[in-house]
Each structure stands twice: as C-alpha cells, then as structure tokens.
Design an enzyme around this catalytic site. Structure first.
Site, PDB file in Angstrom:
ATOM      1  N   GLU A  15      -4.403   7.793  -4.701  1.00 49.37           N
ATOM      2  CA  GLU A  15      -4.481   7.112  -5.868  1.00 49.37           C
ATOM      3  C   GLU A  15      -6.011   7.751  -6.287  1.00 49.37           C
ATOM      4  O   GLU A  15      -6.860   7.850  -5.647  1.00 49.37           O
ATOM      5  CB  GLU A  15      -4.503   5.593  -5.803  1.00 49.37           C
ATOM      6  CG  GLU A  15      -3.257   5.128  -5.380  1.00 49.37           C
ATOM      7  CD  GLU A  15      -3.244   3.417  -5.193  1.00 49.37           C
ATOM      8  OE1 GLU A  15      -4.093   2.941  -5.552  1.00 49.37           O
ATOM      9  OE2 GLU A  15      -1.940   3.043  -4.765  1.00 49.37           O
ATOM     10  N   ARG A  52       0.784  -1.119  -0.141  1.00 49.80           N
ATOM     11  CA  ARG A  52      -0.061  -0.192  -0.059  1.00 49.80           C
ATOM     12  C   ARG A  52       0.788   1.316   0.173  1.00 49.80           C
ATOM     13  O   ARG A  52       2.088   1.264   0.606  1.00 49.80           O
ATOM     14  CB  ARG A  52      -0.871  -0.025   1.167  1.00 49.80           C
ATOM     15  CG  ARG A  52      -1.994  -0.898   1.085  1.00 49.80           C
ATOM     16  CD  ARG A  52      -2.995  -0.477   0.014  1.00 49.80           C
ATOM     17  NE  ARG A  52      -4.440  -1.156   0.165  1.00 49.80           N
ATOM     18  CZ  ARG A  52      -4.592  -2.266  -0.680  1.00 49.80           C
ATOM     19  NH1 ARG A  52      -3.476  -2.847  -1.640  1.00 49.80           N
ATOM     20  NH2 ARG A  52      -5.734  -2.985  -0.781  1.00 49.80           N
ATOM     21  N   HIS A  65      -1.465   0.672  -9.986  1.00 49.93           N
ATOM     22  CA  HIS A  65      -2.176  -0.399  -8.852  1.00 49.93           C
ATOM     23  C   HIS A  65      -2.910  -1.442  -9.726  1.00 49.93           C
ATOM     24  O   HIS A  65      -4.121  -1.582  -9.903  1.00 49.93           O
ATOM     25  CB  HIS A  65      -3.182   0.584  -8.091  1.00 49.93           C
ATOM     26  CG  HIS A  65      -3.598  -0.355  -6.791  1.00 49.93           C
ATOM     27  ND1 HIS A  65      -3.875   0.316  -5.907  1.00 49.93           N
ATOM     28  CD2 HIS A  65      -3.251  -1.477  -6.670  1.00 49.93           C
ATOM     29  CE1 HIS A  65      -3.998  -0.518  -4.611  1.00 49.93           C
ATOM     30  NE2 HIS A  65      -3.799  -1.836  -5.172  1.00 49.93           N
TER      31      HIS A  65
END
Length: 322
Positions: A266, A237, A284
C-alpha cells in the site's frame, strides 16, 4: 521551553492547531525530500510523535534522545517496531474502539457491492449498455438469510456479526484463537475450525489482527475450501492474505467475488486485481469518515498529552516496555 512534537502524517486541522498552541510542532513534509532523513534530523530532540501510515523503526528513530511517545492515529500497529520501541523505552499508543462501527459498515458495503456487482453494473449502466431487461450476466447473489463466516471475532468482527444477524437474518459462524461465548451467544454464533467455516459460509469476512499466527492465514488451500458462489471480504490487513492465491482463485472463478480494502503493498497503484470484474477494490478506507477520523485524532491527541504531562496514556500498547 516548549516540548517538541513531530507530526509525521496528515492530521486533523483542529488537533494540529491545539498541538501548535501547546507545543513546538514540526511537520514531516514529503515535498522536502527524503522522509527518513527528515525524521532522523527532527527526532533528535523530539519529545513526542503523532501520525499514521509510516514505518517507524531503528532506521529512522536512531537519533532520538528523549522521545517519550509515538501516538498512532490508528488501531493497527504493525508499522512500528515494537521490540525497538521497548528497547528505547518509547511508548506506543493507538486509537481502538472509536472506529469499530465505521469499519464494520465498510465490511458490509464490500459484501453488498461484491455480491450485487455494484461497481461493474454502475459502469455498465453509465456506458449505455442498459438497452433491455438485464440477463444472467448482471445477476448477483442474495445476502439475506445466508451463512456469514467471520474470521476474527474481536470488536470489529462482533460488530459485523451484529449487522448480519439483526439486519440480514444471517447465520453467524466464526473462527477465532479462542471461543468468545459472551459475544457469540446473543447472536447464536457457532464456533468453527477454519476449514469448516470456509466450506459452509456464503460470505467470509477477514477481521483478524496481523501477527505471527495470522500472516498469510488465507492461502491457496483456504481459498480452495470456499464454495464457488462465496464472497470473500478483507478489512483486516493485506499480509493476512496470500494475494497471488486470491488472484488465481478469482481468475479461475473458484469463488464468486471478493471485496478488498487492504493489500500486501500500500498504496496500491498497479495490480492484476484491477483487471478483474469480480473484485471490488477500495484504498484502505475502513475508518475514513470525517466523524471517525476526528474521533481518532482526538484520542491520539489525548494519548500524547497524557504522556507529555507524566501520565500513562489510556491506550498505550507497551506500558511496561516488556
């Protein structure tokens, strides 16, 4: 009357069709305006929710009266206010295991790409710069037989370790909240304190869960421990890393390169990272293959159906609301 299911993100079409055949399905649509306002309106009489990538908490769930489950199409659950869900007695389920191997594949993709300068050399070649034998500026780092340090030896961390040990003859070091002999022994993996791992590893892969202990785990002190030829990879993360410390480290050339799939913010549309040639940036996509996303959606569907039919889902994170 059919039970109501709110779909709060894009969902596999086959799973969506199955839900629509069984339940009254309402989809949250960003084109219709404020997302939180839509959620507050739709969860009033919703029995279940399914999706991923959306912050869900008191601000957009306060109107829920009969919500039984939020079925997340993800492994991580830091987007959800667990304390609030426990208070409201709403189950939260996730989709572990099915994305382990896919995410481990991506970790190695980042390692290889960063170590061998793949994105930079791809552009360099396409721009017509290959006019003679390559020189030092195009040289990368070897991976075979190097030291691979893994921070977080869970399912994904162990899958990365197996790839390094069996596929690349790497020496495996790991740091974890506790030693994991059952995973480590077949790989001759050595448990290390964090600083020791950073000082001895040629490649460092971050694969921890995000929690109170791991937030900002990698800061300037930690990056300063790494070797100048080392490659850093984060598939965990973004909040586990002090991003500004990483940027400063990369700018100063204190480590060779980084490969990143996750970020503090994000989606990431602007960043100093984008101007650096010694970093590979992906959006991601750790679990983003058609096969794996299908498996994740299927598991999320099963979790949801179990809850609505009165069974405890296999992968509920708060079965006792404690």
């Amino acid at each position: 009357m059919k039970q109501k299911v709110v779909v709060f993100s894009q969902l596999d079409q086959d799973i969506l069709q199955r839900l629509q055949q069984q339940y009254h399905v309402v989809m949250i649509n960003p084109k219709l305006g404020d997302i939180n306002a839509q959620l507050l309106e739709q969860v009033k009489d919703a029995d279940a929710m399914i999706g991923a990538g959306r912050l869900l908490n008191a601000s957009n769930l306060a109107t829920a009266q009969q919500l039984k489950i939020i079925s997340s199409v993800s492994v991580g659950y830091d987007n959800y206010d667990m304390a609030y869900l426990n208070q409201k007695k709403i189950w939260l389920s996730n989709t572990p295991h099915v994305l382990t191997e896919t995410t481990a594949d991506l970790a190695f993709s980042l390692m290889l790409s960063a170590a061998r300068k793949v994105p930079v050399l791809d552009q360099w070649t396409k721009q017509g710069n290959w006019q003679r034998t390559v020189g030092m500026m195009q040289f990368g780092q070897d991976i075979f037989s190097k030291n691979l340090g893994i921070i977080g030896l869970g399912n994904i961390g162990a899958a990365i370790a197996r790839r390094g040990f069996y596929g690349f003859n790497m020496n495996i070091l790991y740091h974890n909240r506790r030693e994991k002999l059952e995973l480590a022994q077949p790989l001759n993996a050595r448990y290390c304190a964090l600083d020791e791992l950073l000082q001895q590893s040629d490649f460092v892969v971050l694969a921890v869960d995000l929690n109170a202990e791991s937030k900002a785990l990698m800061g300037q002190h930690e990056f300063d421990q790494m070797q100048s030829h080392a490659v850093f990879v984060n598939i965990a993360r973004g909040s586990v890393v002090d991003e500004q410390a990483l940027i400063a480290t990369l700018k100063a050339g204190k480590i060779f390169a980084a490969g990143l799939d996750v970020y503090a913010k994000e989606p990431l549309q602007e960043s100093e990272l984008f101007a650096l040639e010694n970093v590979v940036t992906l959006p991601h996509v750790g679990s983003a293959t058609a096969e794996t996303r299908k498996k994740m959606a299927e598991l999320a569907y099963r979790n949801l159906v179990d809850a609505l039919e009165g069974r405890t889902p296999a992968y509920v994170l708060n079965p006792s609301f404690s």
